[in-house]
Structure formats: structure tokens, C-alpha cells
Design a protein around this motif. Structure first.
Motif, PDB file in Angstrom:
ATOM      1  N   LYS A 288       0.843  -1.198   0.000  1.00  0.00           N
ATOM      2  CA  LYS A 288       0.000   0.000   0.000  1.00  0.00           C
ATOM      3  C   LYS A 288       0.879   1.249   0.000  1.00  0.00           C
ATOM      4  O   LYS A 288       1.989   1.245   0.539  1.00  0.00           O
ATOM      5  N   ILE A 289       0.369   2.306  -0.596  1.00  0.00           N
ATOM      6  CA  ILE A 289       1.138   3.521  -0.837  1.00  0.00           C
ATOM      7  C   ILE A 289       0.590   4.652   0.023  1.00  0.00           C
ATOM      8  O   ILE A 289      -0.611   4.937  -0.003  1.00  0.00           O
TER       9      ILE A 289
ATOM     10  N   ALA B 169      -2.021  16.646   5.110  1.00  0.00           N
ATOM     11  CA  ALA B 169      -2.896  15.673   4.462  1.00  0.00           C
ATOM     12  C   ALA B 169      -2.172  14.344   4.302  1.00  0.00           C
ATOM     13  O   ALA B 169      -0.988  14.322   3.956  1.00  0.00           O
ATOM     14  N   ILE B 170      -2.887  13.262   4.561  1.00  0.00           N
ATOM     15  CA  ILE B 170      -2.345  11.913   4.390  1.00  0.00           C
ATOM     16  C   ILE B 170      -3.354  11.081   3.609  1.00  0.00           C
ATOM     17  O   ILE B 170      -4.545  11.071   3.934  1.00  0.00           O
ATOM     18  N   VAL B 171      -2.873  10.400   2.575  1.00  0.00           N
ATOM     19  CA  VAL B 171      -3.721   9.550   1.732  1.00  0.00           C
ATOM     20  C   VAL B 171      -3.065   8.183   1.620  1.00  0.00           C
ATOM     21  O   VAL B 171      -1.837   8.087   1.504  1.00  0.00           O
ATOM     22  N   ARG B 172      -3.885   7.117   1.670  1.00  0.00           N
ATOM     23  CA  ARG B 172      -3.329   5.780   1.443  1.00  0.00           C
ATOM     24  C   ARG B 172      -4.089   5.095   0.309  1.00  0.00           C
ATOM     25  O   ARG B 172      -5.327   5.127   0.258  1.00  0.00           O
TER      26      ARG B 172
ATOM     27  N   LEU C  72      -8.334   4.289  -3.530  1.00  0.00           N
ATOM     28  CA  LEU C  72      -8.232   4.759  -2.155  1.00  0.00           C
ATOM     29  C   LEU C  72      -8.511   3.602  -1.199  1.00  0.00           C
ATOM     30  O   LEU C  72      -9.451   2.822  -1.410  1.00  0.00           O
ATOM     31  N   ASP C  73      -7.693   3.476  -0.160  1.00  0.00           N
ATOM     32  CA  ASP C  73      -7.808   2.375   0.799  1.00  0.00           C
ATOM     33  C   ASP C  73      -8.827   2.752   1.871  1.00  0.00           C
ATOM     34  O   ASP C  73      -8.545   3.534   2.769  1.00  0.00           O
ATOM     35  N   THR C  74     -10.006   2.172   1.800  1.00  0.00           N
ATOM     36  CA  THR C  74     -11.093   2.539   2.709  1.00  0.00           C
ATOM     37  C   THR C  74     -10.907   1.970   4.119  1.00  0.00           C
ATOM     38  O   THR C  74     -11.688   2.274   5.014  1.00  0.00           O
ATOM     39  N   THR C  75      -9.855   1.159   4.340  1.00  0.00           N
ATOM     40  CA  THR C  75      -9.537   0.735   5.703  1.00  0.00           C
ATOM     41  C   THR C  75      -8.736   1.807   6.425  1.00  0.00           C
ATOM     42  O   THR C  75      -8.447   1.677   7.624  1.00  0.00           O
ATOM     43  N   PHE C  76      -8.385   2.871   5.721  1.00  0.00           N
ATOM     44  CA  PHE C  76      -7.645   3.991   6.292  1.00  0.00           C
ATOM     45  C   PHE C  76      -8.582   5.185   6.391  1.00  0.00           C
ATOM     46  O   PHE C  76      -9.024   5.734   5.373  1.00  0.00           O
ATOM     47  N   SER C  77      -8.962   5.537   7.611  1.00  0.00           N
ATOM     48  CA  SER C  77      -9.819   6.696   7.856  1.00  0.00           C
ATOM     49  C   SER C  77     -11.130   6.631   7.070  1.00  0.00           C
ATOM     50  O   SER C  77     -11.670   7.661   6.672  1.00  0.00           O
ATOM     51  N   THR C  78     -11.638   5.442   6.815  1.00  0.00           N
ATOM     52  CA  THR C  78     -12.913   5.108   6.153  1.00  0.00           C
ATOM     53  C   THR C  78     -12.986   5.475   4.676  1.00  0.00           C
ATOM     54  O   THR C  78     -13.741   4.858   3.928  1.00  0.00           O
ATOM     55  N   ASP C  79     -12.218   6.485   4.235  1.00  0.00           N
ATOM     56  CA  ASP C  79     -12.267   6.867   2.818  1.00  0.00           C
ATOM     57  C   ASP C  79     -10.895   6.974   2.182  1.00  0.00           C
ATOM     58  O   ASP C  79     -10.763   7.435   1.048  1.00  0.00           O
TER      59      ASP C  79
ATOM     60  N   THR D 156      -4.838   2.504  10.960  1.00  0.00           N
ATOM     61  CA  THR D 156      -6.180   2.777  10.448  1.00  0.00           C
ATOM     62  C   THR D 156      -6.438   4.265  10.231  1.00  0.00           C
ATOM     63  O   THR D 156      -7.537   4.655   9.865  1.00  0.00           O
ATOM     64  N   GLY D 157      -5.416   5.115  10.471  1.00  0.00           N
ATOM     65  CA  GLY D 157      -5.545   6.531  10.148  1.00  0.00           C
ATOM     66  C   GLY D 157      -5.958   7.434  11.289  1.00  0.00           C
ATOM     67  O   GLY D 157      -6.179   8.634  11.071  1.00  0.00           O
ATOM     68  N   ASP D 158      -6.044   6.901  12.507  1.00  0.00           N
ATOM     69  CA  ASP D 158      -6.350   7.736  13.667  1.00  0.00           C
ATOM     70  C   ASP D 158      -5.060   8.298  14.266  1.00  0.00           C
ATOM     71  O   ASP D 158      -3.993   7.678  14.160  1.00  0.00           O
ATOM     72  N   LEU D 159      -5.155   9.464  14.906  1.00  0.00           N
ATOM     73  CA  LEU D 159      -4.014   9.967  15.649  1.00  0.00           C
ATOM     74  C   LEU D 159      -3.657   8.979  16.752  1.00  0.00           C
ATOM     75  O   LEU D 159      -4.530   8.481  17.468  1.00  0.00           O
ATOM     76  N   ASP D 160      -2.371   8.679  16.895  1.00  0.00           N
ATOM     77  CA  ASP D 160      -1.901   7.678  17.844  1.00  0.00           C
ATOM     78  C   ASP D 160      -1.674   8.335  19.203  1.00  0.00           C
ATOM     79  O   ASP D 160      -0.697   9.046  19.412  1.00  0.00           O
TER      80      ASP D 160
END
Length: 223
Positions: free
Chosen positions: A40-41, A56-59, A66-73, A123-127
Motif C-alpha cells: 500500500k502507498i 494531508a495523508i492519503v493511502r 483509495l484504501d477505505t480501511t484507512f480513515s474510512t475513505d 487505520t488513520g487515527d491519531l496515535d
């Protein structure tokens, strides 16, 4: 006859034509990219929310979707303090957490900046195990500081490189944080250092950690 792609051709298995654009805010810019162990990129950069800029972060999946397992969208933005925030560097840890380096404005006019680093879960949430809220801003010099790249050591420490103000001009700036997101006082006594190369401006743009733990920074020096 079979049609074979040559090395250097656009990869049509990625987003059908080898290219993808993603709309995040009113104006968006990708500044750095990392590839995870699963292919995954992750792309980081800047997105404008029509009031200011955010990190901005996109996976993307390996096929360019777009990887919907990352921040839902597949995409997320981080607004640090309702001022301009920029993402310039990214690294993916071995546990899948994403570390982003950049800068965050210290005033409403965007005239001064501090180092900024954020860590996201896979999963794209702040850690929240990193600096209690996933975000750490650091003043390195006496004025504006920008972090342009980030690396993670084998022990989990996070190394940021960029440049900071020494009162007269810019020097290469390096910061090291523990894996918990706090300044590592084993590094230069307070976790941060300014390195003058010449008598003029010096800028750090890229960083790598050698196998013996030495930190290597590349940049430029005005002569």
C-alpha cells in the motif's frame, strides 16, 4: 500478438493508466511518499481548507484505489492549531504506524513555524501513545523551524531533519524523539541540535539512520 510494456512505461495495473489524482481540499499538494510492506502507498502533503493549510495523508491500495480501511475513505487531514500546517516527510514503522514530519505555524499570519511531527495508527487515527495526542510541535532555534524529513531508528526513536533559525540565518536542524513522542535527552542533551555548515543559510532536506545508529542528513549550504 502480445503487447508488452517496456521498463519506464506507465503501469496500467495501477489506476488503469498508471496515474491517480485525489481531491482533498480546495488546493492539494503531495510532498512525500512511502510504500508499506504490504504494498500500500502512503502519500503526505498539504490540503487547503479554504481558511488555512492542513497536513494531508492519503493511502492507496496496490491497484491505485483509495484504501477505505484507512480513515474510512482513504484520506485524512490534521489541523494542529487552526493555522497553516505542512506535511513534508513520511515513514511507515514496522508496526504499520505512519509518522509524518512537517511544520506548524506559531502565529496566525504564518510568519513563524515550528517542527511538527504526527503519528497515525495503521487505520488513520491519531496515535495517542505518541505525545499523548499523536502530535508534537518543537521549537528548535530562535525563530522559524521546518522539518522536511523523518526516519525511525531500530529502537523506535524518531529522527526529524530540516532547518532552524540561529538568530542570524538558518542552520541544519535535527531532532530526536523517543518512541513515546517526547524529546530524547540522550541526544545533544535536550533532543535537538542546530548544525552550521557555512557562514550563510544551511538547509536539511533528507535524513537516514545508519546501521550503527549514526544519523546522516543531506541538504544545501549557501556559499
Amino acid at each position: 500478438l502480445a503487447a508488452l510494456a517496456a521498463p519506464g512505461d506507465l503501469d496500467t495495473s495501477f489506476s488503469a493508466d498508471g496515474m491517480v489524482t485525489t481531491d482533498i481540499g480546495s488546493a492539494d499538494s503531495g510532498r512525500a511518499v512511502a510504500v508499506q510492506s504490504d504494498g500500500k502507498i502512503v502519500v503526505v502533503g498539504i490540503a487547503n481548507n479554504e481558511s488555512n493549510d492542513d497536513i494531508a495523508i492519503v493511502r492507496y491500495d496496490t491497484n491505485g484505489d483509495l484504501d477505505t480501511t484507512f480513515s474510512t475513505d482513504g484520506k485524512t487531514v490534521v489541523d494542529i492549531d487552526s493555522k497553516n500546517d505542512y506535511g513534508y516527510g513520511v515513514v511507515v514503522q514496522s508496526d504499520g504506524k505512519i509518522v509524518v514530519a512537517g511544520a506548524s505555524a506559531t502565529d496566525a499570519f504564518g510568519l513563524s513555524f515550528d517542527f511538527a511531527v504526527i503519528r497515525l495508527t495503521a487505520t488513520g487515527d491519531l496515535d495517542t501513545t505518541f505525545s499523548t495526542d499523536g502530535i508534537h510541535t518543537i521549537g528548535v532555534g530562535t525563530g522559524t523551524d521546518y522539518a522536511y524529513d523523518v526516519a525511525v531508528q531500530s529502537d523506535g526513536d524518531v529522527v526529524l531533519a530540516g532547518y532552524g533559525t540561529n538568530g542570524a540565518n538558518f542552520d541544519i536542524a535535527v531532532v530526536r524523539l523517543t518512541s513515546a513522542g517526547v524529546l530524547d535527552t540522550d541526544f545533544s542533551g535536550d533532543g535537538k541540535v542546530l548544525v552550521p555548515v557555512g557562514a550563510g543559510h544551511d538547509y536539511g532536506y533528507a535524513v537516514a539512520v545508519a546501521s550503527d545508529g549514526d544519523i546522516v542528513v543531506a541538504g544545501s549550504s549557501h556559499n
